[in-house]
Design a protein around this motif. Structure first.
Motif, short mmCIF file in Angstrom:
data_model
loop_
_atom_site.label_atom_id
_atom_site.label_comp_id
_atom_site.label_asym_id
_atom_site.label_seq_id
_atom_site.Cartn_x
_atom_site.Cartn_y
_atom_site.Cartn_z
N UNK A 1 0.83 -1.20 0.00
CA UNK A 1 0.00 0.00 0.00
C UNK A 1 0.87 1.26 0.00
N UNK A 2 1.93 1.25 0.80
CA UNK A 2 2.79 2.44 0.90
C UNK A 2 3.54 2.71 -0.40
N UNK A 3 3.95 1.66 -1.08
CA UNK A 3 4.60 1.85 -2.38
C UNK A 3 3.62 2.41 -3.40
N UNK A 4 2.38 1.93 -3.35
CA UNK A 4 1.35 2.46 -4.25
C UNK A 4 1.06 3.92 -3.93
N UNK B 1 1.50 7.18 -6.40
CA UNK B 1 0.48 8.20 -6.68
C UNK B 1 1.03 9.60 -6.42
N UNK B 2 1.64 9.80 -5.25
CA UNK B 2 2.18 11.11 -4.92
C UNK B 2 3.31 11.51 -5.87
N UNK B 3 4.18 10.56 -6.18
CA UNK B 3 5.31 10.87 -7.05
C UNK B 3 4.88 11.24 -8.46
N UNK B 4 3.94 10.47 -9.02
CA UNK B 4 3.44 10.78 -10.36
C UNK B 4 2.74 12.13 -10.36
N UNK B 5 1.94 12.38 -9.31
CA UNK B 5 1.25 13.67 -9.22
C UNK B 5 2.23 14.83 -9.16
N UNK C 1 -6.10 10.00 -4.36
CA UNK C 1 -5.89 8.55 -4.51
C UNK C 1 -4.80 8.05 -3.58
N UNK C 2 -3.71 8.79 -3.46
CA UNK C 2 -2.63 8.39 -2.57
C UNK C 2 -3.05 8.41 -1.12
N UNK C 3 -3.80 9.42 -0.72
CA UNK C 3 -4.26 9.51 0.67
C UNK C 3 -5.22 8.37 1.01
N UNK C 4 -6.11 8.02 0.07
CA UNK C 4 -7.03 6.92 0.33
C UNK C 4 -6.28 5.59 0.42
N UNK C 5 -5.28 5.42 -0.42
CA UNK C 5 -4.45 4.21 -0.34
C UNK C 5 -3.81 4.10 1.04
N UNK C 6 -3.36 5.23 1.58
CA UNK C 6 -2.74 5.22 2.90
C UNK C 6 -3.78 4.91 3.98
#
Length: 393
Positions: free
Chosen positions: A328-331, A335-339, A372-377
């Motif tokens: 999950x953390x890698x995902x 998300x954050x990195x691509x954004x 998306x990144x925050x929800x993944x977290x």
């Protein structure tokens, strides 16, 4: 006749108000300007050519949340995200501590009957009274973990199951094992006090602050140079708060049994977040020339989480929850990195200036990746809670 007159006046008044609103929207639309007509402090992205709101009165600025301009989707992408996380926070608070077991509970319609059967056989188990006394004397004085492992409790429960789960019923051994394990996972938390939730709620608070601050910033920044200056600082503070508080659940729940490392990592990311906010207060930090530096600074904050993650993998290698949360953390990092990359490079509007003025430009895509990144977290946080509630140290 009096009633008819009142009805006519009411209809006329409604039509008048509707006409005023239409004229207001038309007037506001006519005030949208192109990039070259903007004052210097509002010039941020030369590839967004039209539909700007230059120094509107506050009333029109507030009403523009319901109109179309090049900031409309910037406002709503994060405002909707804020309401999503507000709902998640309320949901989590109402379901604590059972929220971590919802996915398991839904597969057992006869759960209460099974629990009753299991609890009935508990007193006949060897050393049950000793275990119960140890739990009673240990838990009230402990802030983090009981001295008896929930895995011990699960092992005892696993050997104390109703006869209808016996092999005589021709139950497949794999299914039987799965059912026993799930039942043990359900009952064990009833005997072990759930761990503290504050790191999880700190993250949810940071996410909501970031999303709301961003929405307000995009809505109000066009009012004046002073408001723009304040709003941008608020926006940067929200980003730093989201990144910092995102570290709290993984660090706390991974190292809660190692206070030195727990305090070290939490202290480091907190200080780094405060330092980032202070740097963002510098006026030069606001200029478009520092776009890449801004993105790099926040990206560097996120990258600093690699240390705790690698440390966690080293300490708990082989436990499935550790790999689950790391995935999950890698995902989330992706998300954050691509954004951040899209935000810094201003893709896709740099390829076709003017084509993405209203929808589809880089800042809107950046917002979507952040949500998306925050929800993944958030999903990772639920795994941490369940893991520590059942596993202990």
């Amino acid at each position: 006749m009096g009633g008819e007159d009142e009805a006519v006046e009411s209809v006329s008044g409604g039509c008048s108000r509707a006409g005023k609103r239409r004229r207001l929207w038309k007037k506001m639309k006519s005030q949208l300007v192109e990039y070259h007509a903007l004052p210097g402090y509002l010039r941020d992205n030369e590839y967004i050519l039209r539909h700007y709101r230059p120094e509107w009165p506050m009333k029109q600025v507030l009403l523009s949340i319901f109109t179309i301009h090049n900031e409309t989707l910037n406002v709503w992408t994060h405002l909707i995200g804020f309401f999503i996380f507000l709902a998640l926070t309320i949901y989590t608070a109402m379901k604590v501590p059972k929220v971590v077991d919802l996915n398991t509970l839904q597969h057992f319609p006869d759960l209460h009957k099974l629990q009753s059967e299991l609890l009935t056989c508990l007193p006949s188990m060897p050393d049950f009274h000793k275990i119960r006394d140890e739990l009673r004397t240990t838990l009230p004085s402990m802030d983090m973990l009981p001295s008896i492992s929930s895995w011990h409790v699960k092992e005892l429960l696993y050997n104390c199951l109703p006869e209808r789960f016996s092999s005589a019923n021709h139950t497949d051994s794999c299914v039987l094992h799965s059912v026993k394990e799930d039942l043990a996972n359900i009952i064990a938390p009833l005997m072990i006090r759930p761990i503290t939730r504050w790191p999880f709620f700190a993250f949810l608070g940071g996410a909501m602050f970031c999303l709301l601050a961003s929405s307000v910033c995009h809505l109000l920044s066009c009012h004046s140079e002073r408001i723009s200056y304040i709003m941008l600082r608020l926006d940067y503070a929200g980003i730093a708060a989201l990144i910092s508080t995102s570290f709290y659940p993984p660090v706390y729940y991974s190292f809660m049994c190692y206070p030195f490392f727990c305090n070290l990592y939490l202290g480091f990311i907190t200080i780094l977040g405060i330092a980032t906010i202070l740097v963002s207060l510098l006026p030069v930090f606001q200029s478009p020339e520092f776009r890449t530096i801004r993105a790099s600074l926040f990206f560097g904050m996120g990258l600093s989480g690699a240390g705790p993650i690698l440390h966690k993998l080293y300490l708990f290698w082989g436990e499935p929850e550790v790999f689950h949360t790391t995935g999950y953390e890698l995902l989330m990092g992706a998300f954050y990195g691509i954004g951040a990359l899209i935000y810094a490079t201003r893709i896709p509007e740099r390829w076709m200036p003017g084509k993405f003025d209203i929808a589809g430009h880089s800042h809107q895509l950046f917002h979507i990746f952040v949500v998306a990144g925050a929800y993944t977290h958030y999903r990772a946080g639920l795994v941490y809670l369940r893991w520590r509630d059942l596993r202990g140290c």
